[in-house]
Design an enzyme around this catalytic site. Sequence first.
Site, PDB file in Angstrom:
ATOM      1  CB  SER A   1      -0.561  -0.142   1.108  1.00  0.00           C
ATOM      2  OG  SER A   1      -1.519   1.400   1.455  1.00  0.00           O
TER       3      SER A   1
ATOM      4  CE1 TYR B   1      -4.780  -1.601   4.914  1.00  0.00           C
ATOM      5  CE2 TYR B   1      -3.541   0.259   4.390  1.00  0.00           C
ATOM      6  CZ  TYR B   1      -3.682  -0.739   3.957  1.00  0.00           C
ATOM      7  OH  TYR B   1      -4.330  -1.103   2.770  1.00  0.00           O
TER       8      TYR B   1
END
Length: 248
Positions: free
Chosen positions: A143, A156
């Site tokens: 990401s 995350y």
Amino acid sequence: MRRFPGKVAFVTGAASGIGRATAIAFAREGAQVAITDRTEAPLEELRAEIEADGGAVLAIRCDVSVPADVEAAVASTVAQFGRLDCAFNNAGIENKAAPVHEIALDEWDRILDVNLRGTFLCMKQEIAQMLRQGSGVVVNTASGAAIRGVAGGASYAASKHALIGLTKSAALDYAKSNIRVNAVLPGNIETSMMDRFTGGDIQKAIALEPVGRLGKPEEIADAVLWMCSDLGSFVTGASISVDGGWSL
């Protein structure tokens, strides 16, 4: 001319978003595709769509955080198609927004179990098969949060930062074994995860993108297929941002 005739691709988190788009792209480029996800109904819908388009597909329910599920999924793929050429470890989940001191331990474990441990479990099985056959390519979904901080998103971001280290280390481990390992770093993409993240106010995500729009799942799929193809034959250990400049 199709890029993956006779090849076998394995896609996790395939029931929606980036995984779905990538599975479809692999099939249209001639690959036989194993699609996995925890959610069976949309997985079966994807299987039917690929078959209707003339593709060869195997749908497998799999929770990547469960070792037995992962082992069975890879074994089923090889039993069905005979080999495993391309693995796209895409399954991942987002955290509940909270500053670090408010993150519950079970929430931390939930994110790391899927995003990091799940990818590791998949790589163990995939690479073992690739070593047996003498070649293969692995692409992990990281990401933009793998290379920057995210307020309220420590679990995350930590999971995705760790994926970069895992990807680079594995690339070195297997560089002389004809196995390449890379990561794709999506930005803000038109997916159900993005809908949940923004609470339905998609303009919040668009405002973060220098290019002034969200990315499409198909644009991530294009990057994954390039990394898995012969065009990316000299690329390993790379973390390729496909994010409209968000990480800048």
